[in-house]
Motif scaffolding. Structure first.
Motif, mmCIF file in Angstrom:
data_model
loop_
_atom_site.group_PDB
_atom_site.id
_atom_site.type_symbol
_atom_site.label_atom_id
_atom_site.label_comp_id
_atom_site.label_asym_id
_atom_site.label_seq_id
_atom_site.Cartn_x
_atom_site.Cartn_y
_atom_site.Cartn_z
ATOM 1 N N SER A 279 1.988 1.779 -3.471
ATOM 2 C CA SER A 279 0.852 2.199 -4.291
ATOM 3 C C SER A 279 0.582 3.681 -4.114
ATOM 4 C CB SER A 279 -0.377 1.379 -3.914
ATOM 5 O OG SER A 279 -1.510 1.824 -4.632
ATOM 6 N N SER B 19 0.833 -1.217 0.000
ATOM 7 C CA SER B 19 0.000 0.000 0.000
ATOM 8 C C SER B 19 0.858 1.253 0.000
ATOM 9 C CB SER B 19 -0.948 -0.009 1.205
ATOM 10 O OG SER B 19 -0.210 -0.041 2.416
ATOM 11 N N SER C 246 -3.176 2.137 -9.085
ATOM 12 C CA SER C 246 -4.446 1.505 -8.689
ATOM 13 C C SER C 246 -4.115 0.163 -8.041
ATOM 14 C CB SER C 246 -5.335 1.293 -9.921
ATOM 15 O OG SER C 246 -4.742 0.343 -10.794
ATOM 16 N N ARG C 247 -5.114 -0.461 -7.455
ATOM 17 C CA ARG C 247 -4.877 -1.751 -6.801
ATOM 18 C C ARG C 247 -4.401 -2.787 -7.819
ATOM 19 N NH1 ARG C 247 -9.129 -5.046 -2.875
ATOM 20 N NH2 ARG C 247 -7.720 -6.811 -2.420
ATOM 21 N N ARG C 248 -5.033 -2.765 -9.000
ATOM 22 C CA ARG C 248 -4.655 -3.724 -10.037
ATOM 23 C C ARG C 248 -3.217 -3.490 -10.498
ATOM 24 N NH1 ARG C 248 -7.619 -4.439 -15.963
ATOM 25 N NH2 ARG C 248 -6.220 -6.072 -16.737
ATOM 26 N N ASP D 14 -0.690 -4.610 -7.868
ATOM 27 C CA ASP D 14 -0.652 -6.072 -7.799
ATOM 28 C C ASP D 14 0.196 -6.649 -8.930
ATOM 29 O OD1 ASP D 14 -2.189 -6.158 -5.527
ATOM 30 O OD2 ASP D 14 -4.088 -6.597 -6.570
#
Length: 481
Positions: A53, A50, A59-61, A64
């Motif tokens: 990020s 996080s 973004s989360r995607r 990841d």
């Protein structure tokens, strides 16, 4: 700054070989943008997914995918506190904190390079040359026999130097930030041998004293090659020939050139040379020079004085294939030891004819012991081929073998004394003059013709005949025997 004056230039031939070298190298390449900066951030301090990020605004995607990729590459891992940290592999990408990561890549390449066998210096892909018009420098037989293994070590040791000289593939130097290094040399194969031609200028200072030879910038070790040159100069050294030179000057009726020589030190008087040039400027029928006749400067000087005679013939439509132009070489060991001679010989032959006229008949006389002297005959063939069309062998001994003459019938004469003063100079000093005075030209021409037409005894003419014919006769004798 003291002035120096060049009195001779000699080519030395250093054995060199050409090699195909196949090798592997490691280069440091930058990483893609996202991959680089995620690793740089984690290099500063381990972080959570996080935190990374938020820092990059992913973004989360996106975070990841980025983290999954780096974990798959074994460049990120979870440490004992559950944060993302560099692996041992990715730590190796960094040379210092804050520096950009570099990825080591192993690649194959090859090069075709030449190395001399004396200093193992790299000379790129040398232009092929011939073993002639120069003095060969011997190297240790072991260097020749083990050249491939020696070059393998030299290539690895000199890799960055060779790279900086742009002697390797452009793919190795496309990115200025890359710093490739040799990983291993796979194979080294010798594919040819040729000489590395080293032109050495021999100079004197304003007092006529010999000046130390300059180093060779293209060699790793000039001192070693200078030692090889000194050994060859000692081998070729001849006794002082001042008495023979003085006798030759008397026969030529030359009262000027002798004044250039300091009798006590057997050295050249450059101050008198300047005074002599001032005297000669007024007469315009004689000019004194120092150095080989075929040097660029002296050959240009000859053409300047030769031009009026040739231009007059062209202008007046004279077609004269009977008027001789003789070039009689001396027995000096340094005569012909320069590629410059071939330029001069080409001029000597080619200017004999225009498109529709013959201006003179050129003949080159090369000293040999006699018509059976196959060693000298073969040496001249090797030295001067293909400039042998109008070359004759002449029995050694014209004016003691110390004098070179070039004479255009009734028009111009050049005399060059090859002075050997071993106590003062490491090589002979050519000193000569060009004259157009009819009386002087006639005297010199008469001396030359008398010698060429003379003999050393019954059926022993001084003119031994064309070099090509002498070679042919020897081949016939070998076939008969």
């Amino acid at each position: 700054m003291d002035r120096t004056f060049k009195y001779h230039a000699v080519d030395f031939l250093l054995p060199a070989q050409r090699f195909n070298i196949h090798f592997s190298y490691v280069s440091q390449r930058g990483l893609p943008f996202v991959r680089e900066f995620v690793l740089r951030l984690v290099h500063l301090s381990p972080m959570t997914k996080s935190q990374i990020s938020v820092f990059f605004g992913f973004s989360r995607r996106e975070i990841d995918e980025a983290v999954a990729d780096l974990v798959t590459r074994e460049e990120l891992m979870l440490n004992e506190t559950g944060r993302l940290a560099l692996t041992e592999k990715s730590i190796g990408y960094f040379s210092d904190l804050g520096e950009a990561p570099k990825l080591a890549l192993l690649q194959d390449s090859w090069a075709r390079l030449c190395f001399d066998l004396a200093t193992l210096s790299c000379h790129g892909n040398l232009r092929s040359d011939k073993w002639k018009s120069g003095i060969s420098l011997p190297v240790a037989t072991e260097s020749i026999a083990k050249s491939e293994s020696l070059v393998e070590k030299a290539f690895q040791h000199q890799f960055h130097e060779i790279l900086n000289k742009n002697l390797l593939s452009k793919s190795l130097t496309q990115d200025e930030k890359d710093n490739p290094t040799v990983y291993t040399v796979n194979t080294v194969n010798k594919i040819g041998q040729m000489p590395l031609r080293l032109t050495v200028n021999f100079n004197v200072d304003e007092q006529g004293r010999s000046v130390e030879r300059e180093d060779f910038e293209i060699l790793n070790d000039s001192d070693y090659v200078q030692q090889l040159i000194t050994i060859e100069l000692d081998r070729l050294a001849r006794p002082n020939n001042m008495i023979e030179i003085a006798k030759a000057m008397m026969q030529i009726n030359d009262d000027f050139t002798i004044k250039l020589i300091e009798s006590k030190t057997h050295s050249i008087n450059l101050n008198f040379l300047e005074d002599l040039h001032k005297i000669e400027e007024n007469s315009a029928k004689r000019i004194t020079f120092i150095g080989p006749l075929y040097s660029e400067e002296n050959w240009a000087l000859l053409q300047k004085h030769l031009a009026p005679a040739l231009n007059s013939r062209i202008k007046n439509g004279i077609n004269d294939d009977q008027r001789s132009f003789i070039w009689l070489a001396s027995s000096d060991p340094y005569w012909s030891k320069s590629n410059r001679l071939h330029v001069a010989l080409s001029d000597f032959y080619n200017k004999a004819k225009t498109k529709d006229k013959t201006l003179y008949s050129p003949t080159l006389y090369l000293p040999i012991e006699n018509s059976e002297d196959q060693r000298a005959i073969k040496q001249w063939k090797n030295e001067l081929d293909p400039d042998l069309e109008n070359a004759h062998g002449i029995r050694e001994g014209f004016l003691g073998g110390n004098v070179e003459v070039l004479a255009l019938e009734r028009e111009l004469a050049v005399v060059v004394y090859h002075m050997s003063f071993p106590e003062s100079y490491p090589v002979t000093m050519p000193v000569g003059f060009i004259c157009t005075d009819s009386k002087a030209v006639n005297l010199i021409e008469t001396l030359v013709r008398k010698y060429i037409q003379g003999s050393a005894g019954h059926e022993k003419p001084n003119d031994c005949g064309p070099i090509k014919k002498l070679l042919h006769n020897q081949k016939e004798k070998l076939l008969i025997s």
